[in-house]
Write an enzyme that holds these catalytic residues in place. Structure first.
Site, PDB file in Angstrom:
ATOM      1  N   ASP A   1       5.485  -6.929 -22.068  1.00  0.00           N
ATOM      2  CA  ASP A   1       4.727  -5.861 -21.418  1.00  0.00           C
ATOM      3  C   ASP A   1       3.380  -5.586 -22.098  1.00  0.00           C
ATOM      4  O   ASP A   1       2.416  -5.233 -21.431  1.00  0.00           O
ATOM      5  CB  ASP A   1       5.579  -4.580 -21.413  1.00  0.00           C
ATOM      6  CG  ASP A   1       5.018  -3.527 -20.478  1.00  0.00           C
ATOM      7  OD1 ASP A   1       4.661  -3.900 -19.338  1.00  0.00           O
ATOM      8  OD2 ASP A   1       4.929  -2.350 -20.871  1.00  0.00           O
TER       9      ASP A   1
ATOM     10  N   ARG B   1       5.652  -3.190   4.473  1.00  0.00           N
ATOM     11  CA  ARG B   1       6.706  -3.315   5.484  1.00  0.00           C
ATOM     12  C   ARG B   1       7.012  -1.948   6.091  1.00  0.00           C
ATOM     13  O   ARG B   1       7.496  -1.845   7.198  1.00  0.00           O
ATOM     14  CB  ARG B   1       7.961  -3.912   4.847  1.00  0.00           C
ATOM     15  CG  ARG B   1       7.735  -5.329   4.320  1.00  0.00           C
ATOM     16  CD  ARG B   1       8.844  -5.736   3.385  1.00  0.00           C
ATOM     17  NE  ARG B   1       9.016  -4.739   2.349  1.00  0.00           N
ATOM     18  CZ  ARG B   1       9.992  -4.734   1.449  1.00  0.00           C
ATOM     19  NH1 ARG B   1      10.877  -5.698   1.448  1.00  0.00           N
ATOM     20  NH2 ARG B   1      10.078  -3.786   0.547  1.00  0.00           N
TER      21      ARG B   1
ATOM     22  N   HIS C   1      -2.084  -7.646 -23.029  1.00  0.00           N
ATOM     23  CA  HIS C   1      -3.104  -6.713 -23.523  1.00  0.00           C
ATOM     24  C   HIS C   1      -3.497  -6.964 -24.978  1.00  0.00           C
ATOM     25  O   HIS C   1      -4.680  -7.039 -25.313  1.00  0.00           O
ATOM     26  CB  HIS C   1      -2.598  -5.267 -23.428  1.00  0.00           C
ATOM     27  CG  HIS C   1      -2.110  -4.881 -22.072  1.00  0.00           C
ATOM     28  ND1 HIS C   1      -2.795  -5.212 -20.931  1.00  0.00           N
ATOM     29  CD2 HIS C   1      -1.019  -4.187 -21.664  1.00  0.00           C
ATOM     30  CE1 HIS C   1      -2.136  -4.733 -19.877  1.00  0.00           C
ATOM     31  NE2 HIS C   1      -1.052  -4.115 -20.302  1.00  0.00           N
TER      32      HIS C   1
ATOM     33  N   ASP D   1       3.597   2.785  -5.639  1.00  0.00           N
ATOM     34  CA  ASP D   1       3.112   3.694  -6.668  1.00  0.00           C
ATOM     35  C   ASP D   1       1.690   3.357  -7.143  1.00  0.00           C
ATOM     36  O   ASP D   1       0.833   4.232  -7.251  1.00  0.00           O
ATOM     37  CB  ASP D   1       4.097   3.607  -7.861  1.00  0.00           C
ATOM     38  CG  ASP D   1       3.644   4.412  -9.040  1.00  0.00           C
ATOM     39  OD1 ASP D   1       3.672   5.645  -8.935  1.00  0.00           O
ATOM     40  OD2 ASP D   1       3.249   3.821 -10.058  1.00  0.00           O
TER      41      ASP D   1
ATOM     42  N   GLU E   1       3.126   4.278 -27.522  1.00  0.00           N
ATOM     43  CA  GLU E   1       3.377   5.169 -26.392  1.00  0.00           C
ATOM     44  C   GLU E   1       4.203   6.339 -26.890  1.00  0.00           C
ATOM     45  O   GLU E   1       5.187   6.134 -27.615  1.00  0.00           O
ATOM     46  CB  GLU E   1       4.182   4.438 -25.313  1.00  0.00           C
ATOM     47  CG  GLU E   1       3.403   3.401 -24.527  1.00  0.00           C
ATOM     48  CD  GLU E   1       2.356   4.005 -23.613  1.00  0.00           C
ATOM     49  OE1 GLU E   1       2.512   5.186 -23.229  1.00  0.00           O
ATOM     50  OE2 GLU E   1       1.382   3.311 -23.310  1.00  0.00           O
TER      51      GLU E   1
ATOM     52  N   ALA F   1       0.805  -1.229   0.000  1.00  0.00           N
ATOM     53  CA  ALA F   1       0.000   0.000   0.000  1.00  0.00           C
ATOM     54  C   ALA F   1       0.835   1.274   0.000  1.00  0.00           C
ATOM     55  O   ALA F   1       0.302   2.366  -0.206  1.00  0.00           O
ATOM     56  CB  ALA F   1      -0.942   0.007   1.201  1.00  0.00           C
TER      57      ALA F   1
ATOM     58  N   LYS G   1       0.698   8.816 -28.452  1.00  0.00           N
ATOM     59  CA  LYS G   1       0.043   7.808 -27.614  1.00  0.00           C
ATOM     60  C   LYS G   1      -1.262   7.441 -28.296  1.00  0.00           C
ATOM     61  O   LYS G   1      -2.139   8.293 -28.476  1.00  0.00           O
ATOM     62  CB  LYS G   1      -0.236   8.384 -26.218  1.00  0.00           C
ATOM     63  CG  LYS G   1      -0.817   7.364 -25.251  1.00  0.00           C
ATOM     64  CD  LYS G   1      -0.927   7.968 -23.860  1.00  0.00           C
ATOM     65  CE  LYS G   1      -1.667   7.064 -22.894  1.00  0.00           C
ATOM     66  NZ  LYS G   1      -0.959   5.828 -22.601  1.00  0.00           N
TER      67      LYS G   1
ATOM     68  N   ALA H   1      -0.696   1.704  -5.640  1.00  0.00           N
ATOM     69  CA  ALA H   1      -1.680   1.977  -4.600  1.00  0.00           C
ATOM     70  C   ALA H   1      -1.980   3.469  -4.540  1.00  0.00           C
ATOM     71  O   ALA H   1      -3.147   3.890  -4.523  1.00  0.00           O
ATOM     72  CB  ALA H   1      -1.170   1.481  -3.259  1.00  0.00           C
TER      73      ALA H   1
ATOM     74  N   LYS I   1       7.359   1.971 -27.706  1.00  0.00           N
ATOM     75  CA  LYS I   1       7.535   3.120 -26.818  1.00  0.00           C
ATOM     76  C   LYS I   1       8.285   4.217 -27.561  1.00  0.00           C
ATOM     77  O   LYS I   1       9.011   3.935 -28.523  1.00  0.00           O
ATOM     78  CB  LYS I   1       8.351   2.705 -25.597  1.00  0.00           C
ATOM     79  CG  LYS I   1       7.551   1.884 -24.595  1.00  0.00           C
ATOM     80  CD  LYS I   1       8.244   1.864 -23.261  1.00  0.00           C
ATOM     81  CE  LYS I   1       7.433   1.151 -22.216  1.00  0.00           C
ATOM     82  NZ  LYS I   1       6.210   1.861 -21.810  1.00  0.00           N
TER      83      LYS I   1
END
Ligand code: NDP
Length: 446
Positions: A213, A48, A218, A18, A194, A15, A306, A20, A301
């Site tokens: 990736d 932690r 995807h 990034d 991207e 949590a 985009k 989260a 990329k």
């Protein structure tokens, strides 16, 4: 409260990270504000890092929010289950694994041993494995403790409205169904670009590459939704069966990889890295419906824009009555996923006043203008809501992940990639006649 969401505890593992902070907490805050979940649901952040409830709320800028009191934090795994129990009686516990992938399996085991057993759903982030072997190992490990019905593997692409709409476009409109096959469709192209390079994610990306990736998850999922047979019902299992049939019949015929100039000097990237930042593939689907239709995928990329889009080119009309010089443009169906969410159908039209002179015109539909003012949930909100409701439609099954890895495995880590200039879409090495999607950019006034 929305009746279909039970009294729930949402536990976020990792949590302080990034994901989260940028996606999960804002999505949950919206769900409170919109009344999708109410006070009797609570959020427990875990990590932690030593944080008090108050500092956890501060970290996420929610101290002023009227629902801030529903957000709690517990440091470490010890006593986590008891902490959940102390917050109230919940009918279900949703555990979001926003953790480094290498600890998904061991964390699941520790959670189970603590008491997170029945009425628990685990949401697992991507990447799900780094190849077939690791994906199999992870599935095996998770299934030692949890059933497939308890495991929600995220592919956040599937939560995009324009991707879910592909099913409606195809199966709720009789005009497209008859042409959706090799009798009428000449080719399918999927592009996912991207604008930026790896930015701050060099350490993750350099070990992954664009094939892992983007394509394995995807773009294969997108392709499966675009080409699968109609499911018997909208039951998640029925949709998964049809997606699986496509993945089984999928054949990668060619794959070319490239790397943008300057990539090796990016932060946290190996100075001799051979990781591909651009990949393009020619594929086929060996089925009655699709044999003979080339399918092209490209993704990269730092290509200056985009954009994610699908271009479906239909075959020529069977006989030329007009433009006998044979320059009659073929119909195209263009599905733009981002930045615009739109569908454009290119068709021939007579130029008024002319002697049967023909031009190409568009029929278009834009989500933003047709549904102005509609509350469109962001992908993580949609996925969390579905997990809370127990709906696995937009999550990927164990079999799908393994089959995708199996297909892509021969094309991982292919060696030295060619180079391309940063800020430009590289020249294609495939025989694809790529549709210039930039010609349609801005057609959707958002
Ligand atoms: P971060 O590294 O920012 O955060 C992960 C959190 O996990 C850390 O805050 C850390 O919290 C905890 N953590 C780190 N190492 C360990 C460990 N060995 N054991 C237990 N906990 C650990 O990662 P992200 O939030 O960016 O990503 C989380 C997951 O989501 C990853 O799997 C990533 O691939 C995936 N993902 C992220 C996206 C994003 O936009 N960020 C997009 C798509 C997927 P603490 O030190 O307090 O324990």
């Amino acid at each position: 409260m929305n009746k279909s969401i039970k009294r729930s505890a949402i536990v976020i593992m990792g949590a302080s990270g990034d994901l989260a902070q940028r996606k999960l907490i804002p999505a949950i805050t919206k769900m409170y504000e919109q009344g999708v979940i109410e006070k009797n649901c609570c959020v427990l952040g875990n990590g932690r890092t030593e944080l008090s409830n108050e500092s956890f709320r501060e970290l996420n800028n929610i101290t002023e929010n009227k629902f801030a009191g529903n957000f709690h934090y517990h440091q470490g795994l010890d006593g986590l289950y008891d902490k959940v129990q102390s917050l109230g009686q919940f009918e279900q516990i949703i555990v979001f694994m926003a953790l480094p992938p290498r600890v998904y399996g061991s964390t699941a085991e520790q959670l189970y041993n603590q008491g997170f057993k029945e009425n628990v759903r685990l949401i697992i982030e991507k990447p799900f494995g780094t190849d077939l072997k690791t994906a199999r190992e992870l599935n095996k490990k998770l299934k030692q403790f949890y059933t497939e019905k308890q495991i929600y593997r995220i592919d956040h692409y599937l939560a995009k409205e324009s991707i879910q709409n592909i099913l409606v476009f195809r199966f709720a409109n009789n005009i497209f169904y008859p042409v959706w096959n090799n009798g009428f469709i000449e080719s399918i192209q999927i592009s996912a670009f991207e604008e930026l390079g790896v930015e701050s994610r060099g350490d993750y990306f350099d070990k992954a590459g664009i094939i892992r990736d983007m394509i394995q998850n995807h773009l294969f999922q997108l392709l499966a939704l675009l080409t699968m047979e109609a499911p018997v019902s909208l039951d998640p299992e029925e949709i998964r069966i049809q997606k699986m049939a496509i993945l089984k019949a999928l054949e990668i015929k060619e794959c070319k990889i490239k790397q943008y100039e300057g990539y090796q000097s990016e932060p946290k990237v190996d100075e001799n890295s051979q990781t591909e930042t651009y990949a393009e593939m020619k594929l086929g689907i060996n089925s009655f419906r699709w044999t003979g239709v080339p399918i092209y995928i490209r993704t990269g990329k730092a290509v200056g824009e985009k954009m994610t889009s699908i271009a479906i080119t239909l075959k020529k009309v069977p006989r030329l009555l007009f433009n006998k010089e044979n320059d009659l443009k073929q119909n195209k169906i263009l599905i733009q996923i981002q930045p615009d969410s739109s569908i454009i159908i290119d068709h021939s039209t007579k130029i008024p006043g002319s002697d049967m002179e023909i031009t190409t015109t568009d029929m278009d539909f834009c989500f933003s203008s047709s549904f102005e003012g509609h509350n469109i949930p962001d992908a993580y909100q949609k996925l969390l809501q579905d997990a809370l409701r127990g709906d696995q439609t937009l999550f990927v099954s164990a079999e799908e992940t393994e089959l995708s890895w199996e297909k892509i495995e021969p094309y991982l880590d292919m060696g030295e990639p060619g180079l391309y200039r940063k800020g430009r879409v590289p020249r294609s090495d495939l025989d694809a006649d790529w549709v210039d999607m930039s010609a349609y950019a801005g057609s959707c006034q958002s």
